[in-house]
Design an enzyme around this catalytic site. Structure first.
Site, short mmCIF file in Angstrom:
data_model
loop_
_atom_site.label_atom_id
_atom_site.label_comp_id
_atom_site.label_asym_id
_atom_site.label_seq_id
_atom_site.Cartn_x
_atom_site.Cartn_y
_atom_site.Cartn_z
N ARG A 14 -135.55 21.68 16.25
CA ARG A 14 -136.73 21.32 15.48
C ARG A 14 -137.15 19.90 15.80
NH1 ARG A 14 -137.07 25.21 10.63
NH2 ARG A 14 -138.57 26.49 11.69
N GLN A 54 -141.84 21.87 19.24
CA GLN A 54 -142.65 22.48 18.17
C GLN A 54 -143.47 23.69 18.66
OE1 GLN A 54 -144.68 19.29 16.35
NE2 GLN A 54 -144.46 20.13 14.30
N ASP A 86 -141.49 26.96 18.73
CA ASP A 86 -140.72 27.24 17.52
C ASP A 86 -141.15 28.57 16.89
OD1 ASP A 86 -139.46 27.24 15.09
OD2 ASP A 86 -139.98 25.17 14.59
N SER A 113 -141.04 28.92 13.02
CA SER A 113 -142.20 28.37 12.31
C SER A 113 -143.41 29.29 12.44
CB SER A 113 -142.57 26.99 12.86
OG SER A 113 -141.60 26.06 12.48
N TYR A 159 -133.42 20.70 7.95
CA TYR A 159 -133.16 21.89 7.14
C TYR A 159 -132.49 21.50 5.82
CZ TYR A 159 -133.89 25.08 11.08
OH TYR A 159 -134.43 25.81 12.10
#
Ligand code: NAD
Length: 379
Positions: free
Chosen positions: A122, A127, A130, A133, A228
């Site tokens: 992360r 990004q 990901d 997400s 997280y």
């Protein structure tokens, strides 16, 4: 080198790992792409569209997988698929490495190099790859639509000749990617939204979406590496349950999204809390597959307890396969761009993204948490 696009065989899986527009980019780069006939059917991408993008369509799955240097998938491969993979070939997919470490062992035994898209780090650089997400955003959106369709009430405030309707009260528990999308969607539908998370850093994001943050101060650190949440103590769990109980009792809709990677989902809504809710209220539990955030949740089922409907949907992203596939495929394409140098694979373990994501290569399981999970399974 040939990239194979798999047709998913998992029951209920409607997504596909690459979409035609992105296949065209790979072909332009000089890569060969083979597509299993009907791979995109359930997400409305036709074989003709893949062919137009420069791919070859294969009716023979075994032939395609046998020729491929890389196989791209969405759902973890099943045993019959693993047996089709060539030694030394690569599979890129969701692999559920901590939940189903046995699959990783089988891939290692087959001497396949496997990339688990759940383990993309992360970081800002990663990004755009990901998948957790991108797919969580789909789930958060759809959860609110399910709630709105199930609720016996309007979401927005309405001023009508038949009187004024008060807006629905929505409480979102867990304000990560899915939770924030759920808040935004509920706000767009006109609901009054409150949200809660054990990570205090999300307060501003929640407020910027027009929701109220239910603040609870815990006497322990709640944030793990990578942003997280950590698993909190039983005492903290009890304290949060007590403190959110009033908000849950007053809500028309509760959307729960709380997860702790590699652990059973935390229990946020107890049976006693459900018993205090208004008849007609709706809970959508996005953690149903991980054990549920609500004590009454049954994964894959809708249950009614004291007039409260509890939805425990499974694989919500698959229910919106066009955009879920589009986003997943973009994540995969960006990942392929760092894995492939022009037309050859470059397994550069000095790159943190490759290093983190590669769970097995050359018969070895590279990820310590997967090895620990395997030890637990074999005990
Ligand atoms: P997730 O799916 O693991 O969990 C969902 C949410 O549940 C999280 O916000 C978590 O804090 C919350 N939660 C866990 N235990 C809880 C409890 N007992 N009570 C209430 N809430 C609880 O998380 P996610 O949505 O995948 O991401 C979490 C965070 O990771 C993000 O908000 C962000 O900070 C970070 N992130 C970073 C990147 C990046 O930099 N590329 C991408 C995505 C997410």
């Amino acid at each position: 080198m040939k990239i194979a696009l798999a047709k998913e065989i998992e029951v209920g899986e409607r997504r596909v790992g690459l979409i035609p527009d992105l296949v065209a980019r790979l072909v332009k780069q000089g890569l060969e792409v083979g597509v299993e006939a009907g791979a995109g059917e359930k997400s409305f991408f036709s074989d003709a569209a893949y062919e137009k993008a420069g791919a070859t369509i294969y009716d023979d799955k075994a032939k395609l997988w046998g020729e491929a240097g890389i196989v791209v998938k969405v759902a973890p491969p099943k045993d019959e698929e693993i047996s089709l993979l060539n030694e030394g070939s690569i599979v890129i997919s969701l692999l559920n490495p901590l939940g189903k470490p046995e699959t990783i062992q089988k891939l290692a035994d087959r001497r396949v190099t496997a990339f688990a898209m759940e383990t993309i780090p992360r970081t800002s650089r990663a990004q755009s790859m990901d998948v957790l997400s991108s797919q969580a955003a789909v789930a958060g959106y759809k959860a609110v639509l399910l709630a709105a369709a199930t609720a016996p009430k309007f979401f927005p405030m309405l001023t009508t000749a038949a009187g004024t309707i008060r807006p629905a009260k929505v409480f979102v528990m867990g304000a990560g990617v899915a939770g924030l999308q759920a808040i935004a969607t509920a706000r767009r539908l006109g609901a009054v939204v409150e949200a809660f998370d054990i990570r205090p850093a999300v307060k501003e994001e929640v407020q910027s979406l027009g929701a109220k943050f239910v603040e609870i101060k815990l006497d322990e650190d709640t944030v793990a590496e990578g942003g997280y949440a950590k698993e909190i103590s039983e005492e903290s769990k009890k304290r949060t349950q007590e403190l959110v109980a009033e908000t849950v009792a007053g809500a028309d809709v509760v959307v729960t999204t709380a997860q702790v990677p590699g652990k059973k989902a935390p229990l946020l809504v107890t049976e006693e809390m459900v018993a205090r809710m208004k008849p007609g209220a709706v809970i959508v539990d996005l953690a149903a597959e991980q054990g549920g955030n609500c004590a009454c949740t049954e994964a894959g089922k809708d249950v009614v307890v004291n007039g409260v409907t509890i939805l425990g949907p499974i694989n919500l992203p698959s229910s919106m396969p066009v955009h879920a596939s589009q986003m997943y495929a973009k994540n995969i394409l960006t990942f392929l761009q760092i894995l492939i140098d022009k037309t050859e694979v470059n397994l550069n373990f000095e790159d943190d993204i490759i290093d983190n994501t590669c769970v097995t290569t050359g018969g070895e399981i590279r990820n310590a948490r997967v090895r620990e999970a395997l030890d637990r399974v074999s005990c």
